[in-house]
Design a protein around this motif. Structure first.
Motif, PDB file in Angstrom:
ATOM      1  N   HIS A  96       5.373   0.896  21.211  1.00 18.28           N
ATOM      2  CA  HIS A  96       3.953   0.884  21.563  1.00 18.28           C
ATOM      3  C   HIS A  96       3.226   1.959  20.767  1.00 18.28           C
ATOM      4  O   HIS A  96       3.668   3.114  20.725  1.00 18.28           O
ATOM      5  CB  HIS A  96       3.768   1.141  23.060  1.00 18.28           C
ATOM      6  CG  HIS A  96       2.333   1.336  23.462  1.00 18.28           C
ATOM      7  ND1 HIS A  96       1.886   2.480  24.074  1.00 18.28           N
ATOM      8  CD2 HIS A  96       1.249   0.527  23.320  1.00 18.28           C
ATOM      9  CE1 HIS A  96       0.588   2.367  24.301  1.00 18.28           C
ATOM     10  NE2 HIS A  96       0.180   1.207  23.856  1.00 18.28           N
ATOM     11  N   SER A  97       2.127   1.576  20.129  1.00 17.43           N
ATOM     12  CA  SER A  97       1.251   2.529  19.441  1.00 17.43           C
ATOM     13  C   SER A  97       2.056   3.363  18.440  1.00 17.43           C
ATOM     14  O   SER A  97       2.664   2.789  17.536  1.00 17.43           O
ATOM     15  CB  SER A  97       0.536   3.390  20.490  1.00 17.43           C
ATOM     16  OG  SER A  97      -0.502   4.109  19.918  1.00 17.43           O
ATOM     17  N   GLY A 123      -1.025  -1.449  14.752  1.00 16.36           N
ATOM     18  CA  GLY A 123      -1.898  -1.749  13.626  1.00 16.36           C
ATOM     19  C   GLY A 123      -1.635  -0.765  12.513  1.00 16.36           C
ATOM     20  O   GLY A 123      -0.979   0.264  12.715  1.00 16.36           O
ATOM     21  N   PHE A 124      -2.136  -1.102  11.354  1.00 16.94           N
ATOM     22  CA  PHE A 124      -2.004  -0.188  10.223  1.00 16.94           C
ATOM     23  C   PHE A 124      -3.237  -0.328   9.331  1.00 16.94           C
ATOM     24  O   PHE A 124      -3.658  -1.470   9.060  1.00 16.94           O
ATOM     25  CB  PHE A 124      -0.738  -0.481   9.413  1.00 16.94           C
ATOM     26  CG  PHE A 124      -0.542   0.515   8.320  1.00 16.94           C
ATOM     27  CD1 PHE A 124       0.030   1.746   8.598  1.00 16.94           C
ATOM     28  CD2 PHE A 124      -0.980   0.263   7.041  1.00 16.94           C
ATOM     29  CE1 PHE A 124       0.192   2.690   7.596  1.00 16.94           C
ATOM     30  CE2 PHE A 124      -0.824   1.196   6.033  1.00 16.94           C
ATOM     31  CZ  PHE A 124      -0.244   2.415   6.309  1.00 16.94           C
ATOM     32  N   GLY A 197       3.057   1.957   6.185  1.00 14.20           N
ATOM     33  CA  GLY A 197       3.115   0.841   7.126  1.00 14.20           C
ATOM     34  C   GLY A 197       3.233  -0.526   6.480  1.00 14.20           C
ATOM     35  O   GLY A 197       4.153  -1.292   6.806  1.00 14.20           O
ATOM     36  N   VAL A 198       2.315  -0.840   5.566  1.00 19.34           N
ATOM     37  CA  VAL A 198       2.323  -2.170   4.953  1.00 19.34           C
ATOM     38  C   VAL A 198       3.589  -2.377   4.118  1.00 19.34           C
ATOM     39  O   VAL A 198       4.238  -3.438   4.183  1.00 19.34           O
ATOM     40  CB  VAL A 198       1.049  -2.369   4.105  1.00 19.34           C
ATOM     41  CG1 VAL A 198       1.176  -3.603   3.211  1.00 19.34           C
ATOM     42  CG2 VAL A 198      -0.172  -2.511   5.030  1.00 19.34           C
ATOM     43  N   ALA A 199       3.950  -1.348   3.355  1.00 26.77           N
ATOM     44  CA  ALA A 199       5.152  -1.468   2.529  1.00 26.77           C
ATOM     45  C   ALA A 199       6.386  -1.694   3.383  1.00 26.77           C
ATOM     46  O   ALA A 199       7.227  -2.562   3.093  1.00 26.77           O
ATOM     47  CB  ALA A 199       5.317  -0.198   1.692  1.00 26.77           C
ATOM     48  N   LYS A 222      -7.970  -6.444  13.850  1.00 26.70           N
ATOM     49  CA  LYS A 222      -7.937  -6.555  12.381  1.00 26.70           C
ATOM     50  C   LYS A 222      -6.897  -5.590  11.793  1.00 26.70           C
ATOM     51  O   LYS A 222      -6.302  -5.874  10.750  1.00 26.70           O
ATOM     52  CB  LYS A 222      -9.311  -6.315  11.773  1.00 26.70           C
ATOM     53  CG  LYS A 222      -9.846  -4.900  11.900  1.00 26.70           C
ATOM     54  CD  LYS A 222     -11.191  -4.797  11.192  1.00 26.70           C
ATOM     55  CE  LYS A 222     -11.722  -3.363  11.275  1.00 26.70           C
ATOM     56  NZ  LYS A 222     -13.068  -3.230  10.690  1.00 26.70           N
ATOM     57  N   ALA A 223      -6.679  -4.465  12.444  1.00 28.23           N
ATOM     58  CA  ALA A 223      -5.635  -3.544  11.981  1.00 28.23           C
ATOM     59  C   ALA A 223      -4.254  -4.151  12.240  1.00 28.23           C
ATOM     60  O   ALA A 223      -3.320  -3.972  11.447  1.00 28.23           O
ATOM     61  CB  ALA A 223      -5.759  -2.196  12.670  1.00 28.23           C
ATOM     62  N   THR A 224      -4.133  -4.864  13.349  1.00 26.97           N
ATOM     63  CA  THR A 224      -2.876  -5.554  13.625  1.00 26.97           C
ATOM     64  C   THR A 224      -2.622  -6.617  12.568  1.00 26.97           C
ATOM     65  O   THR A 224      -1.485  -6.785  12.090  1.00 26.97           O
ATOM     66  CB  THR A 224      -2.925  -6.225  15.012  1.00 26.97           C
ATOM     67  OG1 THR A 224      -3.348  -5.263  15.966  1.00 26.97           O
ATOM     68  CG2 THR A 224      -1.567  -6.758  15.407  1.00 26.97           C
TER      69      THR A 224
END
Lengths: 267, 434
Positions: A96-97, A123-124, A197-199, A222-224
């Motif tokens: 979580h978070s 999210g990121f 995060g994305v990588a 949108k971050a999720t």
């Protein structure tokens, strides 16, 4: 249950049951400033349904000793060390978070250790507003007020808790108040500074299920989406209407249902 | 309110806290879920509810959706972590005591308590092995000196009975916490509109909701609220909360519920086993009252101030005991702790003693002569000729009650009408005494 992880006393809630080999293990990772009790209903359910539960108190949180870990990467490495200490090869990981970022990083870099990944209130990037960073740096209780004011939905601020008689806002505030000085700032800073995060999401090999609130102001949908879109492994998601960021407090029953269904899908 | 009270003000929370429009019907008002029990979706859901793996309702002795709205609302107004609605204020204090101790337990309490509570502590709880030492509420060190190894609770009222002595909650909480003990406060007379004891360091609060919270004199009920701040683990004196409980699947309440541990134990044991629950219809009535709590309490206080000023100047009145009066011993404390007012229940002493007091009460028209407080309607009682009529003058003095003492609970009527009623009754009391 107490374990020693990296030389420090570590508490994990196991739902009053000992960990048994051969069973699916659910590893629950809490958010900033919180502890295992945030997951109490979900973790207790799996513990009483023939599965292993490890709802952790991260270092310096709850009943665990040590200093809070200063980065998401360090938290992910610590989760690997925790599974080693518990002799658990692989787990269903629920974060979580802040705990969701640690879970993402862990799932990406320790791919064999994660069977499935459930990300809640995630999210990121996970930027932290400067006033909140300042308040937590100063251990100013207004920081807790900001987290709870932004963290639960307008509906949840008015109440209607699924847990009879408990005031969601009060529950969250008291839980965060229990964090030792400096813990909240260390956690907030770790979220704010995390850049991979994305990588990392692209490196995850296991199925990922997102549970998000459509009124989440801290990790808005949108971050999720930014994180979910980067995952190449199978992805599913559920949006809980009227829910904010504090899903385990705001919608414990729906969250449990999501985890049961996710676990069933993975067998 | 403190910075951690959330985005909504007290007035807004009085109307909304704890309730969402009914998901089944869209009803805006809180529905009365007048049902004993709740249908399970399937066996697994049933087992999960019983075992504390899901949130929800099983049986209305333990929880009920209407009651839950009331519980959340009072918790929100007090700034607590949650609350439990009970059959009465007495049931609430009993639930608090029974959750924290058993036989061999000991309480340190203010001696200025509501008579019913005094009876509970003095006569009834000792039959179950729980003793109480009473101390002067104006002396925090007296609380400290009375604490024993077996003490499990420190207890007082914001406004004591009958002299309205104000408990210095901060000072007494410090004494309690120095000894690893929680402080329980009866806040019935003040309500969270006038004083939130948690802001001053108290750990548990209860109300006779029958009084100002409900406000209309139509429903008997109580509410027990937990601040969620007391560290039961650090205290080490409460195995009921910090060790596995065989009566509920070896649940360790502080381990599993952290700040809500006390309330979970009180609900899963106290309500389940002692059963002093509130009726959902009662909860509905009390919620109607709570919606107007801030408006009513301000009017109660405004009217009280008018009556206090009138009585203080009247030739037939010897003394008015209200903490906002300069000669009240707690005048300074009142300014600090109760800046919005010291409630709407106070006593004054009429000239002419017991007989004048009797004539006064019998000459009133608007004030109802009965044994209650906190109604929307003004109330009066003369202890020496009613509740305490068998007591000698000496015994009355020992209880802090003079023969001419009159207790008023000031309602919401036009204050000029109330003053006219008092004026006429005072005249009648003195005329016939000559």
């Amino acid at each position: 249950m107490e374990l020693t992880v990296n030389g420090s006393k570590t508490y994990i809630y196991t739902g009053t049951h000992a960990l048994e080999p051969g069973r699916t293990t659910w590893l629950f990772v809490h958010g900033a400033g919180m502890d295992h009790s945030a997951w109490i209903l979900q973790s207790r359910y799996f513990a009483f349904h023939g599965q292993n539960v490890m709802a952790v108190d991260l270092p310096g949180h709850g009943r665990s000793a040590g200093e809070p870990l200063g980065s998401i990467e360090a938290q992910a490495d610590w989760l690997a060390a925790l599974l080693d200490a518990a002799s658990v090869e692989q787990a269903m990981v629920v974060g979580h978070s802040m705990g969701s970022l640690a879970a993402v990083d862990f799932a990406a870099r320790y791919r064999d250790r994660v069977k499935g990944l459930a990300l809640v209130g995630t999210g990121f990037p996970m930027p932290v507003a400067e006033p909140l960073l300042e308040a937590t740096r100063a251990n100013d209780p207004r920081g807790i007020g900001m987290i709870m004011n932004w963290g639960i939905s307008p509906q949840s601020h008015l109440g209607g808790n699924q847990a009879p008689g408990l005031w969601i806002h009060g529950q969250g505030v008291r839980l965060l108040e229990q964090a030792a000085p400096g813990v909240l700032f260390t956690d907030m800073n770790a979220c704010n500074a995390y850049e991979a995060g994305v990588a990392r999401a692209g490196e995850i090999a296991c199925p990922v299920h997102f549970v998000i609130g459509d009124r989440d102001m801290m990790t808005p949908p949108k971050a999720t989406a930014a994180l979910a879109d980067a995952v190449t492994a199978p992805v599913s998601r559920t949006v809980l209407r009227g829910c904010g960021h504090m899903t385990p407090l705001e919608r414990p029953n729906e969250l449990l249902d999501e985890l049961i269904a996710f676990g069933a899908r993975l067998g | 309110m403190s910075s951690t009270s959330g985005p909504f003000s007290f007035d807004t929370l009085s109307l909304h806290a704890g309730q969402q429009p009914d998901p089944a019907t869209g009803a805006r008002a809180t529905p009365i879920y007048q049902t004993t029990s709740f249908v399970f979706q399937d066996s697994d859901q049933a087992a999960s509810l019983f075992n504390g793996e899901r949130a929800g309702h099983v049986y209305s002795r333990i929880s009920n959706p209407t009651n839950a709205v009331l519980e959340e609302r009072v918790a929100a107004l007090e700034g607590g972590v949650g609350a439990i609605a009970t059959a009465s204020g007495q049931a609430a204090v009993h639930l608090a005591v029974a959750t924290l101790m058993g036989t061999g337990g000991h309480i340190v309490a203010s001696h200025s308590l509501y008579g019913g509570t005094h009876n509970l502590l003095t006569y009834t709880l000792p039959r179950f092995g729980i003793e109480t030492t009473f101390v002067d509420p104006r002396d925090p060190e007296a609380f400290r000196n009375a604490i024993r190894p077996e003490t499990r609770l420190v207890f007082g009222e914001v406004l004591g009975n009958p002299g309205l002595d104000i408990l210095d909650i901060e000072a007494v909480a410090q004494v309690a916490h120095d000894n690893g003990l929680p402080l329980l406060i009866d806040a019935t007379f003040t309500t969270p509109y006038l004083c939130r004891p948690f802001d001053h360091g108290a750990d548990l609060v209860y109300h006779s909701a029958t009084k100002f919270l409900g406000g209309h004199g139509v429903a008997v009920g109580g509410v027990l609220v937990d601040s969620g701040r007391f560290d039961w683990d650090a205290s080490g004196l409460f195995p009921e909360l910090t060790e596995p409980y065989a009566g509920f699947h070896n649940m360790d309440f502080t381990e599993e519920y952290g700040p809500s541990a006390f309330l979970l134990r009180a609900r899963k044991e106290g309500l389940r086993d002692f059963g002093a629950c509130m009726s959902p219809t009662t909860a509905f009535h009390l919620l109607q009252g709570l919606e107007t709590l801030p408006l009513r309490m301000q009017r109660h206080v405004d009217n009280t101030r008018r009556l206090v000023a009138f009585l203080a100047e009247h030739e037939a009145v010897e003394h008015v005991g209200y903490p906002e009066q300069p000669d009240h011993p707690d005048h300074g404390l009142a300014a600090r702790m109760l800046p919005k007012g010291c409630g709407a229940v106070f006593s004054f002493t009429i000239k002419g003693g017991r007989e004048a007091g009797r004539r006064f009460t019998e000459s009133l028209n608007l004030f109802s002569h009965l044994a209650n407080v906190g109604d929307a309607k003004s109330l009066v009682i003369h202890p020496a000729s009613t509740t305490h009529h068998r007591m000698s003058s000496e015994a009355l003095r020992a209880a802090g009650i003079s023969e001419g003492m009159i207790r008023l609970s000031v309602g919401l009527e036009d204050p000029d009408d109330l003053i006219n009623d008092l004026k006429r009754a005072l005249r009648a009391s003195q005329k016939e005494a000559r």
